[in-house]
Design an enzyme around this catalytic site. Structure first.
Site, PDB file in Angstrom:
ATOM      1  CG  ASN A 181      51.448  44.954  26.722  1.00 25.50           C
ATOM      2  OD1 ASN A 181      50.519  44.792  27.507  1.00 25.50           O
ATOM      3  ND2 ASN A 181      52.518  45.650  27.032  1.00 25.50           N
ATOM      4  CD  GLU A 282      52.598  48.390  34.330  1.00 28.57           C
ATOM      5  OE1 GLU A 282      53.167  49.237  33.597  1.00 28.57           O
ATOM      6  OE2 GLU A 282      52.301  47.246  33.972  1.00 28.57           O
ATOM      7  CB  CYS A 316      54.638  49.035  29.703  1.00 24.75           C
ATOM      8  SG  CYS A 316      54.457  47.683  30.831  1.00 24.75           S
ATOM      9  CD  GLU A 490      49.862  45.408  38.632  1.00 22.04           C
ATOM     10  OE1 GLU A 490      50.466  45.023  37.625  1.00 22.04           O
ATOM     11  OE2 GLU A 490      48.642  45.615  38.664  1.00 22.04           O
TER      12      GLU A 490
END
Ligand code: ADP
Length: 511
Positions: A181, A282, A316, A490
């Site tokens: 994505n 993640e 997400c 991150e």
């Protein structure tokens, strides 16, 4: 190596290239990059010459045939990365920083080419793709700076004869597995931090979108990132599990960083246990987007449009469940429907397209399943709710009202252009619904009541919260989730710590 490439493939890659008016690399170099894996500074085919197709989701056309690697080539890549680590960790932070800056500059100068490749393989609009390249490369610049700020500690000692220090050292070889994505940004967010810390990496990009990963290697090569420091092993869906097993099981790999589904994340964590690897995960989300009675409804609608429909709903942190308080429910539904009416769905490369296709037909099937389930259980479709004739990867942007907790859309991440709107009465009820999930990545709410703002911001069980704001991510913030949405952060000043070990050093016998 290039000899293996069919004439048809060459023409297809030329198609990508002709789409870019400001292409700066030489034809043969980029052509080579878009069909082979990148291991130890070389563009290599699979040992048995196998390839897998990468197709444009907007029209189903073949873009490239890419090397389909297996466990063997992955082992080789890990060995090269382990060898390269011995030198890379001894570069000064300043030298690593300079190389990363150079890489950042070259990628930025070639933003258009990277964006065109990204749209071709992922389908998102060219505007979004350009934005992703800016966003993805910003992590390389950020971590180029952070490389120089990896401070340890000198501790006040409790003993006259001892001096105590904390040293920060790179963890070693990192296995990095990424989704489709954000084919550029999910790689650069991890690789930027890892390389800055002094680690070397073996990246396995998603099978749908390996070209963006390979294109970044093409520019890393131009920037002079040494051979073996950045390796990309491409493979089809068929080989993903065996490549993953090598990365998780090989003792030469010290860390796994993954972005993708919670299901796959759990598999990778389990596989990493035997070698006690560091892990960053993640994973999926199920973001609640809450609009309270006190909200600025127009701002909330604009926020819902960007949070729910960016990337056609395939991020997400996309809002998955829209919860709207009773007094503004009808107004919100009406205004959201009007906003969605204006969308132009089509090929992301065409002028005027605001929303591209989904990644593939399977993704469309999931949206369709959620829509049908919601309708069966009493949901009312305000707009959309059907597949589009434009192609098998297209689904119409959809708004459904009268959503209830029994519907699949409330429990699972749709990952598509479906906005389900739930009505609630009390703040407590909204929080209960929002937190009634094992996911905890992002959450959003719109309110003008300062007391409520603090209460809700603190009570939402998520790693990131947007308050009257729906665009959260940037290179300087700590991105990540809680609960089953993952581990680790991150970006930000914390992102580099994921790739560093703390070593305690004690100097004794001092007077
Ligand atoms: P999605 O359903 O969004 O494709 P996945 O979690 O399946 O999400 O995929 C994210 C990444 O994980 C991709 O690069 C994919 O190839 C990879 N992947 C999927 N299954 C495995 C596995 N068993 N081992 C290693 N990598 C995997």
């Amino acid at each position: 190596m290039i000899g293996k490439m069919s004439h048809k493939l060459f023409n297809n890659i030329l198609t990508i290239r002709s789409m870019t008016s400001i292409c700066k690399s030489s034809r043969s170099a980029m052509t080579l990059a878009l069909s082979n894996a990148y291991i130890n500074g070389k563009w290599v085919p699979a040992e048995d010459g196998s390839t897998f197709p990468v197709k444009n989701p907007a029209n189903g056309k073949l873009i490239s045939e890419v090397a389909d690697m297996t466990a063997n080539e992955t082992e080789a890549a890990v060995n090269h990365a382990a060898k390269a680590f011995k030198q890379w960790k001894d570069y000064t932070a300043f030298d690593r920083s300079k190389l990363l800056k150079k890489w950042y500059t070259i990628m930025t100068n070639n933003q258009e080419e990277l964006a065109q490749i990204l749209t071709a393989e992922n389908g998102k609009t060219i505007t979004e793709a350009r934005g992703e390249i800016m966003y993805g490369t910003s992590f390389v610049e950020w971590f180029a700076e952070e490389a120089k700020r990896v401070y340890g500690d000198v501790l006040p000692s409790g003993f006259k004869s001892k001096r105590q220090l904390h040293l920060k050292q790179p963890v070693g070889v990192c296995g990095i597995i990424t989704p489709w994505n954000f084919p550029n940004a999910m790689i650069l967010r991890k690789v930027g931090a890892a390389l800055a810390a002094g680690c070397t990496v073996v990246v396995k990009p998603a099978e749908d979108t390996p070209l963006s990963a390979l294109a970044t290697c093409h520019y890393a090569e131009q920037a002079g990132i040494p051979a073996g420091v950045l390796n990309v092993v491409t493979c089809s869906h068929k080989h993903a599990a065996e490549v993953g097993k090598v990365l998780c099981g090989n003792p030469k790999v010290s860390k796994i960083s993954f972005t993708g589904s919670t299901e796959t994340g759990k598999i990778l964590m389990k596989q990493s246990v035997d070698t006690m690897k560091r892990v960053s995960m993640e994973l999926g989300g199920n973001a609640a987007f809450i609009v309270f009675n006190s909200a600025d409804v127009n701002a909330a609608v604009a926020g819902a449009v960007s949070s729910k429909f960016r990337g056609s709903g395939q991020t997400c942190i996309s809002a998955n469940r829209l919860l709207v308080q009773d007094q503004v429910y009808d107004e919100f539904c009406e205004k959201l429907t009007k906003a969605v009416e204006k969308f132009v769905v089509g090929d992301g490369l065409e002028d005027g397209t605001t929303h591209g296709p989904l990644i593939n037909e399977k993704a469309v099937d999931k949206v369709d399943k959620h829509v049908k389930d919601a309708v069966e259980k009493g949901g009312k479709v305000l707009i959309g709710g059907e597949r589009l004739a434009k192609g098998p990867a297209f689904y119409s942007p959809t708004v459904i009202r009268d959503i209830n907790q029994e519907m699949a859309v409330c429990r699972e991440e749709t990952f598509g252009p479906l906005a389900p709107v739930i009505k609630f009465k009390e703040e407590k009820e909204a929080l209960l619904i929002a937190n009634s999930t094992r996911m905890g990545l992002a959450g959003y709410f719109y309110s003008q009541d300062i007391q409520q703002i603090w209460r809700v911001a603190e009570d939402l069980e998520v790693g990131m919260v947007g308050i009257n704001e729906s665009v959260l991510s940037a290179m300087n913030i700590a991105f990540g989730g809680i609960k089953e949405s993952g581990l680790g952060r991150e970006g930000s000043k914390y992102g580099i710590d994921e790739y560093l070990n703390i070593k305690y050093a004690c100097f004794g016998g001092l007077h």
